[in-house]
Design a protein around this motif. Structure first.
Motif, PDB file in Angstrom:
ATOM      1  N   SER A  83       0.968  -0.104  -4.898  1.00  0.00           N
ATOM      2  CA  SER A  83       1.984   0.014  -5.940  1.00  0.00           C
ATOM      3  C   SER A  83       2.948  -1.167  -5.887  1.00  0.00           C
ATOM      4  O   SER A  83       3.221  -1.719  -4.821  1.00  0.00           O
ATOM      5  N   SER A 109      -4.744   2.123  -1.870  1.00  0.00           N
ATOM      6  CA  SER A 109      -3.930   2.606  -2.976  1.00  0.00           C
ATOM      7  C   SER A 109      -2.620   1.830  -2.938  1.00  0.00           C
ATOM      8  O   SER A 109      -1.852   1.930  -1.983  1.00  0.00           O
ATOM      9  N   SER A 127       0.820  -1.202   0.000  1.00  0.00           N
ATOM     10  CA  SER A 127       0.000   0.000   0.000  1.00  0.00           C
ATOM     11  C   SER A 127       0.861   1.262   0.000  1.00  0.00           C
ATOM     12  O   SER A 127       2.037   1.242   0.362  1.00  0.00           O
ATOM     13  N   ASP A 128       0.252   2.357  -0.421  1.00  0.00           N
ATOM     14  CA  ASP A 128       0.923   3.649  -0.395  1.00  0.00           C
ATOM     15  C   ASP A 128       0.744   4.309   0.965  1.00  0.00           C
ATOM     16  O   ASP A 128      -0.055   3.862   1.803  1.00  0.00           O
ATOM     17  N   HIS A 136       1.135   1.191 -10.451  1.00  0.00           N
ATOM     18  CA  HIS A 136       0.080   0.886  -9.491  1.00  0.00           C
ATOM     19  C   HIS A 136      -0.293  -0.584  -9.538  1.00  0.00           C
ATOM     20  O   HIS A 136      -0.003  -1.292 -10.511  1.00  0.00           O
TER      21      HIS A 136
END
Length: 317
Positions: free
Chosen positions: A240, A238, A231-232, A258
């Protein structure tokens, strides 16, 4: 499934934290036509889960596995006589919750590969609190969820029990069973969570996480790299893909693109001219369904390439 030096096939079946079956084909290069063409082989261990096997030095065969359920340890066994007898280290390799008392379910999943010469096993792993206490509808409605467990301080909310953190790495000499970290320091086994955090961590994700284990790659020079989907920093949904590798004695991670699901993963290869290719489940198309296995990601595959050793990436197709 694996083939021994006599080209007989071996099948480990029904081993998910249980005593399964080791079947061996009676004839080389043949599965036969019925169960009569197979015989039962010896068991490497009383129980195995997620067993992974590979040919190693001196044409021996390795099986690396989890010893029981989610909170149990990980270890390996080696055979030098085509699966008739098995031997391994005195201590298991990983056991994250062994010194944390009863109020913990810290566990791990592993990514592994063999060195080109077959002498070493490279292991990458993650850490997660596999806490599965049921949450009642009344507790949800009250807004008083048990925040001691599964609470993520980065996102300030409760995350699923399969949310995995950080990236750890060890290297095992399969001839001596010595375990070392990325600095070459000998590590006492079994490795618990405290030792993993202090001696084996190569990426502190600072409470960023994901569902899937990293993909490991060992090149022809025995250099290790990883593909990691997490996750971001701003939101847990979100995600990546990141390429993780050692550069001048330090671990560097570069974002590729992503990811559309925390259970998606990929594969990394390198061409003869040094171009890295990452094949990623990144496009639209995964199932949004109620069936259990349909909720574990999917989608279209994209290829991303790097011509500068993984520092920058561009979509090829």
């Amino acid at each position: 499934v694996w083939a021994d030096m006599k080209e007989k096939l071996h099948v480990f079946y029904g081993w998910h934290h249980d005593l399964g079956t080791h079947l061996v084909s009676k004839k080389s290069d043949s599965i036969g036509s019925s169960l009569d063409d197979w015989k039962e082989g010896s068991a490497p261990a009383p129980k195995m889960s997620y067993q992974w096997t590979s040919r190693i030095y001196d044409n021996k065969q390795l099986v690396f596995y989890r010893t029981d359920g989610h909170y149990s340890s990980w270890t390996y066994r080696i055979t030098s006589d085509n699966g008739r007898n098995w031997e391994g280290p005195e201590n298991d390799v990983l056991d994250l919750d062994m010194h944390l008392g009863m109020d913990t379910d810290w566990s791990t999943y592993t990514a592994k590969d063999i060195s080109p010469d077959g002498n070493y096993l490279h292991v990458g792993f993650v850490a997660y609190d596999d806490y599965k206490r049921p949450v009642s509808s009344q507790e949800k409605a009250s807004g008083k969820l048990d925040k001691r467990r599964m609470q993520n301080p980065l996102y300030d909310n409760r995350v699923p029990s399969n949310y995995k953190y950080n990236l750890y790495y060890v290297k095992i000499d399969l001839r001596t069973h010595e375990v070392v970290n990325d600095k070459g320091e000998a590590i006492q086994t079994p490795i618990d969570r405290s030792t993993a955090n202090s001696k084996c961590m190569i990426w502190d994700t600072k409470w960023r996480g994901g569902g899937i284990i990293p993909t490991i790659r060992v090149d022809e020079d025995d250099q290790v790299s990883f593909l990691h989907n997490i996750s971001d920093a701003k939101h847990e949904k979100s995600l990546s893909y990141h390429y993780v590798r050692g550069v001048n004695g330090k671990w560097k991670h570069s974002r590729i693109t992503h990811s559309n699901h925390h259970w998606n993963s990929g594969y990394i290869s390198e061409s003869n001219d040094g171009v890295l290719s990452a094949f990623l489940l990144a496009g639209d198309g995964y199932f949004e369904a109620e069936a259990d296995m349909d909720r574990y990601g999917g989608g279209s595959i994209e290829e991303w390439t790097s011509t500068d050793r993984g520092n920058s990436w561009s979509k090829a197709r």
